[in-house]
Design a protein around this motif. Structure first.
Motif, short mmCIF file in Angstrom:
data_model
loop_
_atom_site.label_atom_id
_atom_site.label_comp_id
_atom_site.label_asym_id
_atom_site.label_seq_id
_atom_site.Cartn_x
_atom_site.Cartn_y
_atom_site.Cartn_z
N THR A 121 0.83 -1.21 0.00
CA THR A 121 0.00 0.00 0.00
C THR A 121 0.86 1.26 0.00
OG1 THR A 121 -1.75 -1.17 1.20
CG2 THR A 121 -1.78 1.23 1.28
N LEU A 122 1.96 1.22 0.74
CA LEU A 122 2.84 2.40 0.83
C LEU A 122 3.42 2.78 -0.52
CD1 LEU A 122 4.17 4.48 2.66
CD2 LEU A 122 6.04 2.84 3.04
N SER A 123 3.85 1.78 -1.31
CA SER A 123 4.43 2.09 -2.62
C SER A 123 3.38 2.63 -3.57
CB SER A 123 5.08 0.84 -3.21
OG SER A 123 4.12 -0.18 -3.43
N LEU A 124 2.12 2.23 -3.41
CA LEU A 124 1.04 2.75 -4.25
C LEU A 124 0.72 4.20 -3.89
CD1 LEU A 124 -1.20 -0.43 -4.36
CD2 LEU A 124 -0.03 0.62 -6.30
N PHE A 125 0.79 4.53 -2.61
CA PHE A 125 0.63 5.93 -2.21
C PHE A 125 1.73 6.78 -2.85
CE2 PHE A 125 -2.10 4.67 1.49
CZ PHE A 125 -3.14 5.54 1.21
N SER A 126 2.96 6.27 -2.87
CA SER A 126 4.07 6.99 -3.50
C SER A 126 3.84 7.17 -4.99
CB SER A 126 5.39 6.25 -3.25
OG SER A 126 5.67 6.13 -1.88
N LEU A 127 3.29 6.13 -5.62
CA LEU A 127 3.00 6.20 -7.05
C LEU A 127 1.98 7.29 -7.35
CD1 LEU A 127 3.38 4.86 -9.89
CD2 LEU A 127 1.40 3.43 -9.32
N SER A 128 0.99 7.46 -6.48
CA SER A 128 -0.04 8.47 -6.71
C SER A 128 0.53 9.88 -6.66
CB SER A 128 -1.16 8.33 -5.67
OG SER A 128 -0.69 8.66 -4.37
N VAL A 129 1.59 10.06 -5.88
CA VAL A 129 2.23 11.37 -5.78
C VAL A 129 3.10 11.65 -7.00
CG1 VAL A 129 3.84 12.78 -4.45
CG2 VAL A 129 2.18 11.34 -3.27
N SER A 130 3.85 10.64 -7.44
CA SER A 130 4.81 10.82 -8.53
C SER A 130 4.16 10.77 -9.91
CB SER A 130 5.90 9.75 -8.46
OG SER A 130 6.58 9.79 -7.22
N CYS A 131 3.06 10.03 -10.04
CA CYS A 131 2.38 9.89 -11.34
C CYS A 131 0.92 10.28 -11.20
CB CYS A 131 2.50 8.45 -11.84
SG CYS A 131 4.19 7.86 -12.04
N PRO A 132 0.64 11.56 -11.01
CA PRO A 132 -0.74 12.00 -10.74
C PRO A 132 -1.67 11.91 -11.94
CG PRO A 132 0.70 13.90 -11.01
CD PRO A 132 1.59 12.68 -11.05
N ASN A 133 -1.10 11.69 -13.16
CA ASN A 133 -1.93 11.68 -14.37
C ASN A 133 -2.33 10.29 -14.83
OD1 ASN A 133 -1.76 14.55 -14.63
ND2 ASN A 133 0.29 14.32 -15.48
N LEU A 134 -2.11 9.29 -13.99
CA LEU A 134 -2.48 7.92 -14.39
C LEU A 134 -3.97 7.81 -14.67
CD1 LEU A 134 -0.45 5.44 -12.14
CD2 LEU A 134 -0.38 5.65 -14.63
N VAL A 135 -4.29 7.25 -15.84
CA VAL A 135 -5.67 7.04 -16.23
C VAL A 135 -6.07 5.58 -16.02
CG1 VAL A 135 -7.28 7.08 -18.17
CG2 VAL A 135 -5.63 8.92 -17.88
N SER A 136 -5.14 4.65 -16.26
CA SER A 136 -5.43 3.23 -16.04
C SER A 136 -4.28 2.59 -15.29
CB SER A 136 -5.66 2.51 -17.37
OG SER A 136 -4.48 2.44 -18.13
N LEU A 137 -4.65 1.67 -14.37
CA LEU A 137 -3.65 1.02 -13.52
C LEU A 137 -4.06 -0.42 -13.29
CD1 LEU A 137 -1.20 1.12 -11.58
CD2 LEU A 137 -2.78 1.87 -9.79
N ALA A 138 -3.10 -1.35 -13.47
CA ALA A 138 -3.31 -2.77 -13.18
C ALA A 138 -2.17 -3.23 -12.28
CB ALA A 138 -3.34 -3.59 -14.47
N VAL A 139 -2.51 -3.74 -11.09
CA VAL A 139 -1.49 -4.17 -10.13
C VAL A 139 -1.92 -5.46 -9.44
CG1 VAL A 139 -0.51 -1.89 -9.65
CG2 VAL A 139 -2.50 -2.69 -8.36
N THR A 140 -0.93 -6.14 -8.87
CA THR A 140 -1.18 -7.34 -8.07
C THR A 140 -1.01 -6.97 -6.61
OG1 THR A 140 -0.31 -8.74 -9.84
CG2 THR A 140 -0.47 -9.72 -7.66
N LEU A 141 -1.98 -7.36 -5.78
CA LEU A 141 -1.96 -7.00 -4.35
C LEU A 141 -1.99 -8.25 -3.48
CD1 LEU A 141 -4.59 -4.09 -4.17
CD2 LEU A 141 -2.11 -3.91 -4.47
N PHE A 142 -1.29 -8.15 -2.35
CA PHE A 142 -1.40 -9.17 -1.32
C PHE A 142 -2.62 -8.91 -0.45
CE2 PHE A 142 3.34 -10.11 -1.58
CZ PHE A 142 3.15 -11.45 -1.90
N ARG A 143 -3.08 -9.93 0.25
CA ARG A 143 -4.08 -9.75 1.28
C ARG A 143 -3.36 -9.43 2.60
NH1 ARG A 143 -6.75 -13.47 -1.89
NH2 ARG A 143 -8.88 -12.84 -2.35
N PRO A 144 -4.08 -8.74 3.50
CA PRO A 144 -5.45 -8.22 3.42
C PRO A 144 -5.56 -7.05 2.46
CG PRO A 144 -4.41 -7.50 5.44
CD PRO A 144 -3.45 -8.46 4.81
N LEU A 145 -6.65 -7.04 1.68
CA LEU A 145 -6.85 -6.02 0.66
C LEU A 145 -7.30 -4.71 1.29
CD1 LEU A 145 -8.71 -8.08 -2.08
CD2 LEU A 145 -6.29 -7.47 -2.01
#
Length: 378
Positions: A121-145
């Motif tokens: 989750t922490l790396s995804l928060f960082s991604l939202s700051v660095s790449c604010p213009n993302l229109v589509s995103l596909a990622v693999t997540l561990f549980r708990p979701l």
């Protein structure tokens, strides 16, 4: 002769290099087919630099643990990347580091697929700051979701989540805050009935028109189901693939709540009764596309129900439907020949048993040029 041709080619390249400006060369590179890129990069350093600068889309597959500094350096050579696909073929402990490298090196990204390497989750928060213009995103997540990290992505329209095993991360539990998301397309795989965090998506995705569920045993915990039903109301396209435990329940509510639906795909899930209830009780006046793969579950009376209740249907695709006969197809054709534009029978026994004779007769009887005979038919 070969030496002469080689010299002429080199002279032509040198002439192009001296005459054409950077912008024009970059435009030429953008129009070249992908296999030509490798040759262009070997001409000279200038062309290599311009090729990298003109590249807007990359697809990378890691078969072994990469060196993070080299990966970051490679990405920095492509400052105008807008589309990036990163696939990891085996489990890596450095998935978060790879994603952080993408975030720091590709600020102009609009489309990102980062698959098979589960990220935190922490790396995804960082991604939202660095790449604010993302229109589509596909990622693999561990549980708990947890999906709290989606909120900062203000431009995100398409989200695809592939769930993996348990990570041992802190369980954020259910977050009941309200923050309307701009998502229009949502794909979820492997959701279980105990996944608490999914309810956050159902409550805040008011604009979703396309929903795809793959290998899902549930739609979240018990409290999530009620909010999931609210998401069905505005759907235009729904796909259920191998969702056996929830297919009948979804079909039941879909028939009641989905007046906007125009496309339904149902693969390997749903009972005879559940499907028949949807076909007879559906309040989907705009349903145009129906794609079913239900081995041993689809019978002639289902086709009759579709013909009587789904007058707006334009495309019907049936896969591995062993109980459908030519008579059932004839009934369907008599009722829908003026509106149906596509009928595909894929791996259906009726094609071999009856040699497609009923399909030919349907077209002859109605004289319709609208009906397109599928290549899967005799």
């Amino acid at each position: 002769i070969q030496l002469s041709l080689s010299l002429s080619k080199n002279l032509f390249v040198l002439s192009m290099d001296s005459i054409l400006c950077d912008e024009l060369l970059q435009e030429i590179f953008r129009r070249l087919p992908p296999p030509s890129a490798a040759s262009v990069s070997l001409v000279c350093k200038r062309w290599l630099h311009l090729l990298r600068s003109s590249t807007t889309s990359l697809s990378i597959c890691f078969i072994e643990t990469p060196l993070i500094p080299l990966f970051s350096s490679f990405l920095s050579f492509h400052p105008f990347l807008s589309t990036l696909s990163v696939t990891i073929t085996h489990t890596l402990d450095s998935s978060d580091q790879l994603l952080n490298s993408v975030a720091s090196s590709c600020p102009n990204l609009r489309h990102l697929r980062f698959l098979n390497g589960s990220v935190s989750t922490l790396s995804l928060f960082s991604l939202s700051v660095s790449c604010p213009n993302l229109v589509s995103l596909a990622v693999t997540l561990f549980r708990p979701l947890s999906f709290l990290w989606v909120t900062p992505f203000g431009c995100l329209k398409e989200l695809s989540i592939y769930s993996a095993g348990n990570s041992g991360e802190f369980d954020y539990g259910e977050f009941y805050g309200s923050c309307e998301l701009n998502l229009e397309s949502l794909l979820l795989t492997g959701i279980k009935s105990g996944d608490k965090g999914v309810g956050f998506l159902w409550r805040n995705c008011k604009k979703v028109t396309t929903l795809k569920l793959i290998s899902c045993e549930g739609v979240g915990d018990q409290g999530s189901f009620l909010t999931f039903l609210q998401c069905l109301e505005g759907l235009q396209e729904l796909e259920l693939r191998t969702c056996r435990t929830i297919a009948d329940g979804v079909l039941l509510k879909l028939a009641e709540n989905c007046a906007m639906l125009n496309s339904l795909l149902l693969y390997d899930g749903g009972s005879k009764d559940g499907l028949f209830h949807f076909l007879t009780q559906s309040k989907c006046p705009n349903l145009q596309n129906l794609d079913l793969r239900l081995p041993l579950d689809l019978e002639n009376y289902h086709l009759t129900a579709a013909a009587e209740n789904l007058g707006s249907l334009r495309s019907l695709r049936l896969q591995s439907c062993c109980l459908v006969t030519g008579e059932g197809l004839k009934i369907l054709g008599n009722a829908m020949a003026d509106g149906l534009e596509e009928l595909a029978l894929i791996n259906c026994d009726v094609v071999e048993r009856e040699s497609g004779s009923h399909m030919v007769k349907i077209k002859e009887i109605h004289g319709s040029d609208i009906l397109k005979e599928s290549s899967y038919l005799d």
